[in-house]
Motif scaffolding. Structure first.
Motif, PDB file in Angstrom:
ATOM      1  N   ARG A 112       0.856  -1.196   0.000  1.00 22.03           N
ATOM      2  CA  ARG A 112       0.000   0.000   0.000  1.00 22.03           C
ATOM      3  C   ARG A 112       0.885   1.237   0.000  1.00 22.03           C
ATOM      4  NH1 ARG A 112      -2.351  -3.919   2.549  1.00 22.03           N
ATOM      5  NH2 ARG A 112      -4.542  -4.391   2.279  1.00 22.03           N
ATOM      6  N   PRO A 113       0.475   2.270  -0.740  1.00 28.10           N
ATOM      7  CA  PRO A 113       1.302   3.476  -0.824  1.00 28.10           C
ATOM      8  C   PRO A 113       1.297   4.278   0.470  1.00 28.10           C
ATOM      9  CG  PRO A 113      -0.775   3.818  -1.973  1.00 28.10           C
ATOM     10  CD  PRO A 113      -0.752   2.385  -1.540  1.00 28.10           C
ATOM     11  N   LEU A 114       2.444   4.877   0.781  1.00 31.74           N
ATOM     12  CA  LEU A 114       2.579   5.785   1.917  1.00 31.74           C
ATOM     13  C   LEU A 114       2.971   7.173   1.444  1.00 31.74           C
ATOM     14  CD1 LEU A 114       4.560   3.592   4.476  1.00 31.74           C
ATOM     15  CD2 LEU A 114       2.134   4.199   4.558  1.00 31.74           C
ATOM     16  N   GLY A 115       3.668   7.241   0.321  1.00 32.55           N
ATOM     17  CA  GLY A 115       4.174   8.514  -0.175  1.00 32.55           C
ATOM     18  C   GLY A 115       3.344   9.044  -1.317  1.00 32.55           C
ATOM     19  N   ASP A 116       3.789  10.162  -1.833  1.00 35.78           N
ATOM     20  CA  ASP A 116       3.062  10.760  -2.941  1.00 35.78           C
ATOM     21  C   ASP A 116       3.424  10.061  -4.256  1.00 35.78           C
ATOM     22  OD1 ASP A 116       5.177  12.506  -4.487  1.00 35.78           O
ATOM     23  OD2 ASP A 116       5.542  12.854  -2.353  1.00 35.78           O
ATOM     24  N   VAL A 117       2.562  10.206  -5.227  1.00 40.39           N
ATOM     25  CA  VAL A 117       2.710   9.518  -6.508  1.00 40.39           C
ATOM     26  C   VAL A 117       3.989   9.942  -7.221  1.00 40.39           C
ATOM     27  CG1 VAL A 117       1.635   9.145  -8.767  1.00 40.39           C
ATOM     28  CG2 VAL A 117       0.221   9.190  -6.717  1.00 40.39           C
ATOM     29  N   ALA A 118       4.346  11.218  -7.167  1.00 43.62           N
ATOM     30  CA  ALA A 118       5.559  11.692  -7.840  1.00 43.62           C
ATOM     31  C   ALA A 118       6.801  11.015  -7.269  1.00 43.62           C
ATOM     32  CB  ALA A 118       5.667  13.213  -7.712  1.00 43.62           C
ATOM     33  N   ALA A 119       6.861  10.860  -5.964  1.00 43.89           N
ATOM     34  CA  ALA A 119       7.998  10.187  -5.335  1.00 43.89           C
ATOM     35  C   ALA A 119       8.030   8.715  -5.730  1.00 43.89           C
ATOM     36  CB  ALA A 119       7.928  10.331  -3.820  1.00 43.89           C
ATOM     37  N   MET A 120       6.857   8.109  -5.858  1.00 43.95           N
ATOM     38  CA  MET A 120       6.800   6.703  -6.268  1.00 43.95           C
ATOM     39  C   MET A 120       7.277   6.550  -7.712  1.00 43.95           C
ATOM     40  SD  MET A 120       3.408   5.293  -4.380  1.00 43.95           S
ATOM     41  CE  MET A 120       3.772   3.593  -4.741  1.00 43.95           C
ATOM     42  N   ARG A 121       6.889   7.477  -8.577  1.00 45.33           N
ATOM     43  CA  ARG A 121       7.347   7.429  -9.975  1.00 45.33           C
ATOM     44  C   ARG A 121       8.867   7.499 -10.055  1.00 45.33           C
ATOM     45  NH1 ARG A 121       3.073  11.288 -11.434  1.00 45.33           N
ATOM     46  NH2 ARG A 121       1.294  10.005 -11.988  1.00 45.33           N
ATOM     47  N   ALA A 122       9.473   8.285  -9.179  1.00 46.33           N
ATOM     48  CA  ALA A 122      10.924   8.425  -9.170  1.00 46.33           C
ATOM     49  C   ALA A 122      11.620   7.113  -8.802  1.00 46.33           C
ATOM     50  CB  ALA A 122      11.340   9.539  -8.209  1.00 46.33           C
ATOM     51  N   LYS A 123      10.963   6.261  -8.034  1.00 46.57           N
ATOM     52  CA  LYS A 123      11.523   4.970  -7.608  1.00 46.57           C
ATOM     53  C   LYS A 123      11.033   3.802  -8.470  1.00 46.57           C
ATOM     54  CE  LYS A 123      14.168   5.608  -4.047  1.00 46.57           C
ATOM     55  NZ  LYS A 123      15.578   5.297  -4.159  1.00 46.57           N
ATOM     56  N   LEU A 124      10.186   4.077  -9.445  1.00 46.56           N
ATOM     57  CA  LEU A 124       9.570   3.000 -10.229  1.00 46.56           C
ATOM     58  C   LEU A 124      10.599   2.133 -10.939  1.00 46.56           C
ATOM     59  CD1 LEU A 124       6.999   1.595 -11.123  1.00 46.56           C
ATOM     60  CD2 LEU A 124       6.856   3.226 -13.025  1.00 46.56           C
ATOM     61  N   HIS A 125      11.599   2.734 -11.556  1.00 42.81           N
ATOM     62  CA  HIS A 125      12.608   1.946 -12.272  1.00 42.81           C
ATOM     63  C   HIS A 125      13.327   0.991 -11.316  1.00 42.81           C
ATOM     64  CE1 HIS A 125      15.517   0.885 -15.344  1.00 42.81           C
ATOM     65  NE2 HIS A 125      16.450   1.046 -14.435  1.00 42.81           N
ATOM     66  N   ALA A 126      13.731   1.494 -10.156  1.00 40.61           N
ATOM     67  CA  ALA A 126      14.419   0.644  -9.172  1.00 40.61           C
ATOM     68  C   ALA A 126      13.507  -0.473  -8.685  1.00 40.61           C
ATOM     69  CB  ALA A 126      14.912   1.489  -8.001  1.00 40.61           C
ATOM     70  N   HIS A 127      12.236  -0.161  -8.467  1.00 41.04           N
ATOM     71  CA  HIS A 127      11.268  -1.172  -8.034  1.00 41.04           C
ATOM     72  C   HIS A 127      11.110  -2.263  -9.098  1.00 41.04           C
ATOM     73  CE1 HIS A 127       7.465  -3.055  -6.920  1.00 41.04           C
ATOM     74  NE2 HIS A 127       6.984  -2.682  -8.101  1.00 41.04           N
ATOM     75  N   LEU A 128      10.932  -1.844 -10.348  1.00 33.30           N
ATOM     76  CA  LEU A 128      10.758  -2.821 -11.427  1.00 33.30           C
ATOM     77  C   LEU A 128      12.016  -3.650 -11.632  1.00 33.30           C
ATOM     78  CD1 LEU A 128       8.712  -0.702 -13.965  1.00 33.30           C
ATOM     79  CD2 LEU A 128       7.872  -2.496 -12.428  1.00 33.30           C
ATOM     80  N   ARG A 129      13.174  -3.047 -11.516  1.00 43.27           N
ATOM     81  CA  ARG A 129      14.438  -3.790 -11.631  1.00 43.27           C
ATOM     82  C   ARG A 129      14.512  -4.860 -10.533  1.00 43.27           C
ATOM     83  NH1 ARG A 129      16.854  -4.877 -15.578  1.00 43.27           N
ATOM     84  NH2 ARG A 129      16.834  -6.933 -14.707  1.00 43.27           N
ATOM     85  N   TYR A 130      14.097  -4.494  -9.325  1.00 38.00           N
ATOM     86  CA  TYR A 130      14.101  -5.440  -8.202  1.00 38.00           C
ATOM     87  C   TYR A 130      13.162  -6.614  -8.502  1.00 38.00           C
ATOM     88  CZ  TYR A 130      13.831  -7.232  -3.427  1.00 38.00           C
ATOM     89  OH  TYR A 130      13.876  -8.043  -2.318  1.00 38.00           O
ATOM     90  N   MET A 131      11.960  -6.309  -9.002  1.00 37.87           N
ATOM     91  CA  MET A 131      10.998  -7.367  -9.332  1.00 37.87           C
ATOM     92  C   MET A 131      11.539  -8.277 -10.434  1.00 37.87           C
ATOM     93  SD  MET A 131       8.299  -7.199  -7.416  1.00 37.87           S
ATOM     94  CE  MET A 131       9.121  -6.549  -5.989  1.00 37.87           C
ATOM     95  N   ILE A 132      12.154  -7.693 -11.459  1.00 35.94           N
ATOM     96  CA  ILE A 132      12.713  -8.484 -12.564  1.00 35.94           C
ATOM     97  C   ILE A 132      13.850  -9.369 -12.058  1.00 35.94           C
ATOM     98  CG2 ILE A 132      14.007  -8.306 -14.729  1.00 35.94           C
ATOM     99  CD1 ILE A 132      12.230  -5.776 -15.299  1.00 35.94           C
ATOM    100  N   ASP A 133      14.665  -8.848 -11.146  1.00 35.31           N
ATOM    101  CA  ASP A 133      15.742  -9.661 -10.560  1.00 35.31           C
ATOM    102  C   ASP A 133      15.167 -10.831  -9.748  1.00 35.31           C
ATOM    103  OD1 ASP A 133      17.608  -8.002 -11.743  1.00 35.31           O
ATOM    104  OD2 ASP A 133      18.104  -6.929  -9.887  1.00 35.31           O
ATOM    105  N   LEU A 134      14.076 -10.583  -9.000  1.00 37.02           N
ATOM    106  CA  LEU A 134      13.423 -11.672  -8.263  1.00 37.02           C
ATOM    107  C   LEU A 134      12.867 -12.714  -9.223  1.00 37.02           C
ATOM    108  CD1 LEU A 134      11.487  -9.762  -5.445  1.00 37.02           C
ATOM    109  CD2 LEU A 134      13.618 -11.069  -5.221  1.00 37.02           C
ATOM    110  N   GLU A 135      12.293 -12.240 -10.325  1.00 40.36           N
ATOM    111  CA  GLU A 135      11.775 -13.150 -11.338  1.00 40.36           C
ATOM    112  C   GLU A 135      12.900 -14.030 -11.896  1.00 40.36           C
ATOM    113  OE1 GLU A 135       8.856 -12.371 -14.990  1.00 40.36           O
ATOM    114  OE2 GLU A 135      10.863 -11.539 -15.303  1.00 40.36           O
ATOM    115  N   ALA A 136      14.026 -13.407 -12.255  1.00 39.13           N
ATOM    116  CA  ALA A 136      15.164 -14.145 -12.817  1.00 39.13           C
ATOM    117  C   ALA A 136      15.719 -15.167 -11.832  1.00 39.13           C
ATOM    118  CB  ALA A 136      16.263 -13.162 -13.231  1.00 39.13           C
ATOM    119  N   ALA A 137      15.612 -14.866 -10.538  1.00 37.89           N
ATOM    120  CA  ALA A 137      16.107 -15.777  -9.496  1.00 37.89           C
ATOM    121  C   ALA A 137      15.107 -16.889  -9.168  1.00 37.89           C
ATOM    122  CB  ALA A 137      16.447 -14.990  -8.232  1.00 37.89           C
TER     123      ALA A 137
END
Length: 115
Positions: A15-40
């Motif tokens: 669930r979100p705690l921060g504002d949407v703009a701050a979440m967008r700024a972290k989106l690439h890192a979040h997706l990279r983390y998910m893709i790494d979990l998928e690969a593992a």
């Protein structure tokens, strides 16, 4: 009922705690983390909740393969969105007992569908 799969997985409700703009700024890192979990082989499935109009509010669900609840919780808490304080997570053990999944791969067309 003895034949039921009883496959243990872990569901992460985020669930979100921060504002949407701050979440967008972290989106690439979040997706990279998910893709790494998928690969593992840790990530079973993940994605955002969407309303009928396709809108997203930053909440989502992730299903993990892990050895226990503590391991799944540690994985969920390493998500860059959680580390940055932009999301909170709740992790629960889940057993798959019923359902069906179908995969259709058309090699000559380079397509795949899941239903």
């Amino acid at each position: 009922m003895q034949q039921m799969l009883r496959l243990p997985l872990y569901v992460v409700q985020s669930r979100p705690l921060g504002d949407v703009a701050a979440m967008r700024a972290k989106l690439h890192a979040h997706l990279r983390y998910m893709i790494d979990l998928e690969a593992a082989g840790v990530l079973f499935a993940s994605g955002p909740y969407v309303d009928e109009a396709g809108g997203m509010d930053g909440a989502g669900m992730t299903i993990l393969r892990a050895i226990n609840l503590e391991a799944a919780t540690a994985i969920a808490r390493r998500d860059p969105m959680v580390v940055a304080g932009l999301r909170t997570v709740e992790v629960r053990r889940w057993l798959i007992n019923e359902g069906v999944i179908s995969l259709n791969v058309r090699f000559s067309q380079g397509s795949a569908s899941l239903s």
